[in-house]
Write an enzyme that holds these catalytic residues in place. Structure first.
Site, short mmCIF file in Angstrom:
data_model
loop_
_atom_site.label_atom_id
_atom_site.label_comp_id
_atom_site.label_asym_id
_atom_site.label_seq_id
_atom_site.Cartn_x
_atom_site.Cartn_y
_atom_site.Cartn_z
N TYR A 123 -5.62 -6.96 9.40
CA TYR A 123 -5.27 -5.59 9.71
C TYR A 123 -6.24 -5.02 10.72
O TYR A 123 -7.44 -5.19 10.56
CB TYR A 123 -5.44 -4.76 8.43
N ASP A 149 0.83 -1.22 0.00
CA ASP A 149 0.00 0.00 0.00
C ASP A 149 0.86 1.26 0.00
O ASP A 149 0.42 2.33 -0.39
CB ASP A 149 -0.93 0.01 1.23
N LEU A 169 22.35 -5.13 9.58
CA LEU A 169 23.53 -5.83 9.11
C LEU A 169 24.26 -5.10 8.00
O LEU A 169 25.45 -5.30 7.80
CB LEU A 169 23.15 -7.24 8.60
N GLU A 196 3.93 4.06 -3.32
CA GLU A 196 4.26 5.40 -3.83
C GLU A 196 5.58 5.91 -3.25
O GLU A 196 6.25 6.73 -3.85
CB GLU A 196 3.20 6.41 -3.39
#
Lengths: 672, 608
Positions: free
Chosen positions: B528, B252, B320, B255
């Protein structure tokens, strides 16, 4: 710090209790028929998924758990799945309730009539009803009434009907089902039936636990069962049975519902219907099998006055908040939830402690009548036959009234009456147990003896009947006094002021009596502190860092408290003596009670035992359970029977310790 | 041939109130500019020109020109906000408009490092705005503090490498001079991963990968593309589309989020059912660590060469090293895609349908199921329609959905919306299959255009939180993954826990507590949660918010949900890592960190 918090929480002076309403009052003033037929629209659980009794059975039989267990059992025994499926539906049929409003209405009508003749009043705390209503709306509810009488569950349903609350389904023992018509009627009033023992029957367990869980998860009805497992014949709360509570908590622990509310309900009877029945049962007259005709015989009961009943609906306890920080619910994430699994140690401990705290919640809200105090005093009289002068009894009762209140007892002493009126009305109500002659009050010990020529042994037993009945009333107040009484006994026994030593003795006694009284596991320190706090607050002892010193004016209380426990101490002691002196190697579990009884009767006749109360089989069984728990006696399975293997050295030293001849063994890790 | 399908949301769906979109850590912005704060908000989501506001007439409006919703009026939003949260236009809580440079700490400069960087010619800056922009992600507490003008520890310096070799040089110099490096991609983290550890005393250098944004080659024979890790999702897709390809990876946040960020957080895209998650998409990864460069020697599609070293990199969250180049699978663009939507009588049926779809492995490119609260929210976000005719049609539809269907089934409405992609024939066939399954669970098809709008709205909802914050609303989203048999339990219990916690913590208004199932797998789903509340009357709203979020996460874990499906652990959730991966698991991760980065040069302290 934590102990401190828990314990100041328990400060009895802070206890706030609701007021009562008498529900019989309205019944006496308006039509029972209209009441039985009135519109009934209870508040239901907000996420209720409605389903009727037959849909419920199907859900249970089609559940993953039942399917799984069927396939397991099929693999183990080689029986076909269809066969087992058949058996499972048989189990559901046998078990399932068929709650019908019409039956409840019938009971409402009939019981109103009966109750009005039997009881002066049935008092209910309406605030508790309000809380319950809200709890039913929010979460699935489990009702946990105390169990003293057959009446309990009908009474519960009647009250819920009266207040327009959702009717519960009730876990009842299979023995009721023997009562043909009545069994079916109970079924239609919401009872579902459980076999008393189903040992290793996995399928039965699966069907039954799924049945209970399905009702809870869908919020179909409040589930009601008795934590104590059976009626307490002694009016003492029984140590809780965990099976059903485990099942009831399971949907929360496994995340199938957001929360579950547990509502302890305390039902206290001023006079118990089964009073004499219980006493005889404990003296060895076997319990009559429940039968419809037996119930009719019980009709003569109807002509008696049984005083009042108090029903207190306690604060709903959220399982979620009980489990907070106690149980790691992640443990259920790694296996499918429908596979039955033995509860992990932390869950077992949690459920056990929760059960104890719920039983204590029941105890705390038990209403005590003045008679309870009178019974306690009468049982302590020097000579049971001669009794106590009425005036002295009244004086002592007033003294005890204050003590009881200070210790947080929920005492209903009618303050508008004069003390002597209170005492005499109590004595009248319990005329079967006490007599007043020549200004002295004594137990009705000779009542039974008039029946004709009897053996001395029979006479001993019949004399014990009123004592044991009377003791059951004293027992109603035991939960108020038990902690201070243990401390008082410990102070006497330890014969020192040293706090640590007194604590050791306290801990020893507490451990020994864990089957006898409701003493929460792992709470020795809290109990000790609570007892110290109460005794200190009432000026009985003075405490400093090292010492517990009995004050001058404290001796009366100390004496009363330790005398309260004496029958128990003597009982345990004499059971130990029996095991050392008389028990053969082949004594079986079954023979234990009759053998002890014979031994005790002999001792009583010889005059070496003071308390006829020790004849109570309940006490003897508890003593045996304690000895088994402590490892002083072991069970050995032989062929058909289980026999008892006595470790005479341990038992002997226990006996001596109880007799004050030996110092108490140092409790491991007993730190204050 | 390659079909994509899209059903998307139906009638409403799509929006979550004032809640941030699922965002993956690290990400970057399109077009190659150093000062992305010039076109992006410094204290809110996305482009500066795009935001929700209430215009002079008191109507909600979305500004700018970038999105389909831009310039439109959203008539229902105000009422929805007022009735859901008890907000009022009178009670405004505005943000500090401009960054006050004096509030920013004086940078701790490592002179030796700076001198040596100068000799390499790699651009760098210690400008306050550059530093603040790279010192945060998009967690509620981060944005809330910025809106109040409060700036905590931020990087002392920003460097902009433009290729793999630049990164090698920077890492070498950082090791030599003991400087702390924090890689920065798109800045869309929602796990506190970009926050500078306050206890860090060394100079902190933000390594901004935005200039490493080229597609280095496309291999049409093997259908792979070799891309620099700083590229932002939308640029990657746009460039590949020009050649007729796509990666199909569409989180989502695409952009703004970057390829390197996706790798570092184990990102997931909404069309993973066709294209896979990031771990399925990468063929080869090059990462610069203090020990040197780690990469595989070939591009074989699968290897049995011990534990896959990619899995040390995927999800390493910048602890890392810096991912510099990635070879990814690409796919030809689909010929046809279609959106759709279905309405179910209740959430339980919707979940059952998704489970069935997953079982039959016929999930469309994307399929989501939202609960009733989100359904209503979606309605509130419908833009004003231009003609009387469409308005009339819309009215009819609304009437049909809310009245007719509800009359048939009095339960709450719930909506699922699949997206199907592929060649036309297959798409239609696939669509029918999905609708047939849905019908078995009482689902009614509810239109294509709604679905399409829902998909578009995915990108604008993140802007809504900023509007909410202007009116005393705070909120957030968080995700988990959970086995199928637990989906309903997790949804119910977590939503209830949020409501209870808000009440216990003294929130004066009922919170919005809602969820959606956004991904399906063979054995489970991604869920979600969105929650938001009106914080008027609270003295420390962020603290309350954090307590509630913490409790909600505890509840997720207690109900068998995972710590994260794709947001990552960062610093926000690392307290739960040990119990999540066991002591030995922690030891393994720690020993890797110790070997690769003994001086803790990559010192963002995420994860462990």
């Amino acid at each position: 710090m934590e102990n401190k918090a828990a314990y100041s929480h328990r400060d009895p002076m802070l206890k706030k209790r609701d007021d009562f309403e008498d529900i019989l009052e309205e019944r006496r003033n308006s039509s029972d028929l209209r009441y039985a037929l009135r519109c009934y629209t209870p508040v239901l659980y907000k996420n209720l998924i409605p389903c009727d009794a037959s849909a419920l059975k199907t859900m249970v039989l089609q559940s993953d758990q039942v399917h799984y267990v069927i396939s397991q059992v099929s693999k183990e025994t080689g029986r076909t799945a269809e066969d087992l499926q058949e058996e499972a539906s048989g189990i559901v049929e046998e078990m399932a309730h068929r709650l019908q409003l019409s039956t409840v209405r019938f009971f409402a009508f009939a019981l109103s009539k009966v109750f009005k003749t039997l009881f002066k009043s049935i008092c209910v705390n309406e605030d508790g009803i309000q809380r319950l209503q809200q709890a039913i709306h929010e979460h699935p509810v489990v009702l946990l009434p105390s169990h003293r009488s057959y009446m309990d569950f009908l009474l519960m349903s009647l009250i819920l009907y009266t207040y327009d609350l959702a009717l519960p389904v009730i876990a009842a023992g299979m023995d009721f089902m023997g009562m043909k018509v009545v069994g079916e009627m109970l079924r239609m009033s919401g009872a579902f039936f459980l076999r008393r023992s189903f040992g290793g029957d996995k399928l039965y367990w699966a069907v039954f636990s799924e049945y209970v869980k399905t009702i809870l998860k869908n919020g179909l009805a409040p589930v009601e069962f008795f934590l104590e497992g059976t009626r307490s014949r002694t009016s003492k709360s029984l140590t809780p049975k965990l099976g059903l509570l485990n099942i009831a908590m399971d949907p929360f622990l496994k995340g199938e519902v957001f929360d579950i509310s547990l509502v302890p309900v305390s039902i206290s009877y001023e006079r118990i219907l089964e009073e004499t029945l219980y006493a005889r049962e404990m003296l060895g007259v076997p319990k009559p099998k429940e039968s419809t005709s037996g119930l009719f015989k019980a009709r003569k009961i109807l002509s008696e006055d049984y005083g009042s009943i108090h029903v207190y609906f306690g604060q709903p306890v959220s399982v979620r908040s009980l489990a907070e920080g106690r149980v790691n619910r992640c443990q259920f994430s790694l296996t499918p939830r429908h596979i039955p699994k033995r509860a992990s140690e932390d869950v077992q401990t949690f459920v056990n402690e929760a059960a104890y705290s719920l039983v204590r919640a029941q105890e705390e809200n038990m209403v005590l009548k003045p008679w309870v105090l009178l019974a306690s005093i009468l049982l302590q009289s020097e000579d049971l036959d001669r009794g106590i002068p009425l005036a002295e009894l009244t004086e002592q009762a007033l003294w005890l009234k204050d003590l009881c209140r200070q210790y947080g007892g929920f005492l209903h002493w009618p303050d508008q009456m004069t003390p002597s009126e209170v005492v005499s009305s109590s004595l009248t109500l319990h005329h079967g147990l006490v007599r007043v002659s020549e200004g002295k009050v004594h137990l009705a010990l000779n009542k039974e003896a008039q029946a004709g020529p009897v053996t001395p042994e029979e006479q001993v037993l019949s004399r014990a009947v009123p004592v044991i009945s009377c003791a059951s009333y004293r027992n109603q107040a035991l939960h108020v006094f038990v902690r201070p009484a243990l401390l008082a006994t410990a102070v006497h026994t330890a014969a020192t002021n040293n706090k640590q030593e007194v604590y050791n003795t306290f801990s020893f006694l507490r451990n020994l009596f864990a089957n006898e009284f409701i003493l929460c596991p792992n709470a020795t320190v809290q109990d000790f502190e609570e007892a110290c706090f109460l005794l200190e607050k009432t000026g009985v002892v003075q405490l400093n860092e090292q010492e517990i010193i009995v004050t001058h004016r404290g001796h009366r209380t100390m004496g009363f408290l330790s005398r309260m426990l004496l029958p128990f101490i003597q009982g345990y002691q004499v059971v130990c003596a029996f095991l050392c002196e008389e028990a053969s190697d082949v004594l079986t579990e079954k023979e234990f009670v009759p053998a002890v009884r014979t031994f005790l009767i002999k001792k009583l006749l010889a005059g070496t035992l003071r308390y006829p109360e020790v004849l109570s089989s309940d006490l003897q069984k508890n003593a045996l359970a304690a000895l088994l728990r402590l490892g002083a006696v072991r069970k050995v399975k032989r062929a058909e029977q289980t026999s008892l293997k006595v470790n005479k050295v341990t038992v002997n030293s226990l006996e001596d310790t109880l007799g004050g001849k030996l110092p108490t063994p140092r409790a491991a890790a007993a730190r204050l | 041939m390659h079909v994509f399908r899209y059903y998307s949301t139906l009638v409403s769906s799509y929006i979550y109130p004032c809640v941030c979109v699922c965002v993956c850590v690290c990400v970057c912005v399109c077009f190659f500019f150093f000062h992305r704060q010039d076109i992006m908000k410094w204290n809110g989501w996305g482009y500066s020109d795009s935001r929700f506001l209430y215009n002079k007439k008191g109507q909600a409006e979305f500004t700018g020109k970038r999105y389909r919703l831009s310039g439109m009026i959203i008539p229902g939003l105000k009422d929805w906000m007022e009735s859901t949260f008890g907000t009022s236009l009178q009670h405004k809580s505005s943000a500090t408009p401009i960054l006050n440079s004096t509030a920013v700490q004086v940078p701790t400069i490592n002179e030796a490092f700076v001198e040596e960087i100068k000799t390499t010619g790699i651009p760098f800056s210690s400008d306050a705005e550059d530093r603040v922009f790279r010192g945060h992600g998009h967690c509620l507490h981060e944005i809330f503090a910025l809106r109040e003008g409060k700036i905590g520890r931020v990087p002392d310096m920003v460097v902009w490498p433009s290729c793999h070799n630049d990164v090698v040089k920077i890492v070498e110099l950082a090791c030599k001079n003991n400087v702390c490096l924090i890689p920065f991609g798109g800045g869309t983290s929602v796990s506190s991963a970009l926050e500078c550890p306050p206890e860090e005393t060394r100079s902190i250098v933000s390594l901004d990968t935005s200039q490493m944004n080229r597609i280095l080659w496309i291999d049409e024979k093997n259908l792979t593309a070799h891309v620099e890790a700083g590229i932002v999702g939308q640029d990657l897709e746009r460039s590949l589309n020009e050649s007729g390809y796509c990666t199909g990876h569409e989180p989502d946040s695409m952009e703004f989020s970057s390829l390197g960020g996706w790798v570092a957080t184990r990102a997931s895209g909404m069309k993973k059912n066709i294209y896979g998650n990031i771990e399925d998409l990468v063929i080869h990864i090059k990462m610069v660590t203090p020990r040197g460069v780690i990469e595989k020697s070939c591009q074989g599609p699968r290897m049995s060469t011990g534990p896959d070293i990619h899995h040390f990199i995927l999800g390493s969250e910048g602890t890392l090293g810096v991912v510099t180049e990635v070879t990814m699978k690409i796919r030809p663009l689909p010929e046809y895609q279609k959106y759709g939507s279905v309405v179910f009588p209740n959430f339980e049926q919707g979940v059952a349908c998704l489970r069935e779809v997953a079982k039959r492995r016929c999930a469309p490119a994307s399929i989501r199921l939202m609960d009733n609260e989100q359904f209503k929210f979606g309605h509130a976000l419908k833009p004003q329609v231009s003609s009387i005719f469409t308005s009339f049609l819309d009215g009819l539809k609304t009437f049909y959905i809310t009245k007719v269907i509800q009359r048939l089934r009095p339960q709450p409405l719930v909506c699922g919306h699949p997206v199907v992609r592929g060649d036309r024939e297959k798409v239609l066939q696939h669509e029918k299959q999905v609708y047939d399954i849905a019908a078995k669970f009482g689902g009614l098809a509810a239109g294509e255009d709604n679905g399409q709008r829902g998909y578009m709205l995915t990108f604008v909802i993140a802007y809504l939180r900023d509007l909410g914050m202007d009116y005393y609303l705070i909120g957030e989203s968080f995700e988990t993954s959970v086995p199928w048999d637990r989906v309903l339990d997790v949804c119910r219990n977590v939503k209830a826990r949020i409501i209870r916690e808000c009440k216990d913590k003294g929130v004066q208004f009922p919170p919005l507590s809602t969820c959606r199932v956004t991904q399906t797998y063979d054995s489970g789903a991604c869920v979600y949660f969105y929650f938001a509340f009106n914080y008027r009357g609270l003295s420390d709203p962020v603290h309350v918010y954090e307590q509630v979020e913490h409790a909600a996460r505890e509840e997720i874990l207690a109900n068998g949900g995972s710590l994260s499906h794709h947001h990552g652990v960062g610093k926000l959730r690392k307290g739960w890592m040990r119990e999540t991966v066991s002591d030995v698991g922690m030891g393994m991760l720690k020993s890797v960190k110790e070997y690769v980065d003994p001086s803790n040069i990559f010192g963002n302290r995420n994860l462990l």
